[in-house]
Design an enzyme around this catalytic site. Structure first.
Site, PDB file in Angstrom:
ATOM      1  N   GLY A 198       0.908  -1.158  -0.001  1.00  0.00           N
ATOM      2  CA  GLY A 198       0.090   0.124   0.077  1.00  0.00           C
ATOM      3  C   GLY A 198       0.628   1.143   0.041  1.00  0.00           C
ATOM      4  O   GLY A 198       1.966   1.124  -0.252  1.00  0.00           O
TER       5      GLY A 198
ATOM      6  N   HIS B  89       3.484   0.000  13.066  1.00  0.00           N
ATOM      7  CA  HIS B  89       2.370   0.501  13.859  1.00  0.00           C
ATOM      8  C   HIS B  89       2.391  -0.589  14.834  1.00  0.00           C
ATOM      9  O   HIS B  89       2.016  -1.739  14.605  1.00  0.00           O
ATOM     10  CB  HIS B  89       1.236   0.761  13.300  1.00  0.00           C
ATOM     11  CG  HIS B  89       0.281   1.425  14.044  1.00  0.00           C
ATOM     12  ND1 HIS B  89       0.432   2.209  15.227  1.00  0.00           N
ATOM     13  CD2 HIS B  89      -1.468   1.112  14.150  1.00  0.00           C
ATOM     14  CE1 HIS B  89      -0.745   2.222  15.939  1.00  0.00           C
ATOM     15  NE2 HIS B  89      -1.766   1.735  15.135  1.00  0.00           N
TER      16      HIS B  89
END
Length: 342
Positions: A35, A116
């Protein structure tokens, strides 16, 4: 020596002289998920001299990765050949990808990297024993991560270590971070907890939730009072970038010195009327929902049931009058003089 993370609420600034990109010379990094963030980081890693393969299911993103010159494999095949597997798929998809494609082929002594900490911190995945688990978190969206790297500047980076199976997890994480973001604007060592909880709060309270709601509400009030939507758009949204750029470059105090005395006086005297004790109480509640895992459970339920609430909110946002005003104005920006607006 056993790794000791920073205390909660503190960070360590990594000494630039301690960065050793040589640690990555014989390392294959599998970026699983191509992405916006995956593409930017993969390109930066390759340009830093790293050997990178992409794990991506068939489709437009896989084709883009091939056009960018990468070897594209299934997630499992990429994880099988990699020394470092970096998971860059959305949080709600990560457990499925990890357990079905990565965990079956991940071997002891290798590394599992994240950008993350959501999945690890909230235990939607539990990494296998015997592998390094670390976080490399660029402080910028994908296009900024790539553009700043190409400009030779880079973005600030966060690193954190959850498991130090080899004794070298931090050194590897720092090298990985430098390869993604050059390391020139600072690499900060933190914890998975602090990165995750602060990141979620910043998105909700300011960067995405807070700003969007304030902009729409201010636009609505001006239009209700009879002002043209175009002017309301300029004042409430368009000029936001100008202030954001000043804040980015100078901080709040210096920004207020750079704007007009009228604007500064209005900010000093009216801003506190918007952010009141009630606002701060709601901000504390938001933090507590993140800390307790309530938000993570709410998100998990939303994704499990098909994301209907998110789609409803997205549809409502798209139908807001500010979007039509913005389309008209932005079309003018993109129209050459003398040509008809699209």
């Amino acid at each position: 020596m056993r790794y000791h993370p920073p205390e909660h609420g503190t960070v360590r600034l990594v000494d630039p002289d301690s960065i050793d990109l040589g640690l990555l010379e014989d390392t294959t990094i599998a970026v699983v998920g191509y992405g916006n963030q995956g593409r930017a980081q993969a390109l930066n890693l390759r340009d830093s001299g790293c050997r990178v393969v992409i794990g991506q299911r068939p489709g437009p993103r896989a084709e883009l990765a091939r056009e960018d010159g990468f070897d594209v494999l299934s997630g499992m095949d990429a994880a099988r050949v990699a020394d470092v597997v970096q998971l860059l798929v959305p949080d709600h998809l990560m457990p499925k990808v990890y357990y079905e494609e990565v965990a079956p082929v991940l071997k002891e002594g290798r590394a599992l990297a994240f950008s993350h900490g959501f999945a690890v911190h909230f235990k939607t995945i539990t990494p296998m024993q015997g592998v390094d688990v670390y976080l490399v978190g660029p402080k910028g969206i994908g296009v900024q991560v790539r553009a700043q790297y190409e400009a030779g500047v880079g973005v600030p980076m966060l690193v954190a270590v959850e498991e130090d199976a080899t004794g070298s997890a931090l050194r590897l994480a720092v090298a990985h971070a430098a390869a993604v973001g050059l390391g020139r604007t600072g690499i900060y060592e933190t914890t998975f907890r602090d990165e995750t909880e602060c990141d979620l709060f910043g998105e909700q309270a300011v960067l995405c939730g807070g700003i969007a709601e304030l902009v729409r509400a201010a636009f609505e009030v001006l239009v209700e009072k009879g002002y043209p939507p175009e002017i309301a758009y300029f004042e409430c949204l368009h000029e936001l970038k100008l202030i954001a750029d000043l804040l980015y470059d100078r901080g709040i105090a210096e920004t207020f010195r750079a704007i007009s005395p009228t604007a500064a006086f209005g900010a000093y005297t009216r801003g506190p009327r918007l952010v009141t004790d009630a606002t701060r109480a709601e901000l504390r509640r938001m933090v507590e929902e993140i800390q307790s895992g309530a938000f993570a459970r709410e998100l998990e339920e939303e994704m499990r049931t098909g994301g209907g609430l998110s789609r409803a909110h997205a549809g409502k946002a798209a139908a807001h009058p500010i979007e039509e005003a913005g389309r008209r104005i932005r079309a003018q920006f993109l129209t050459p003089p003398g040509a008809e607006a699209p």
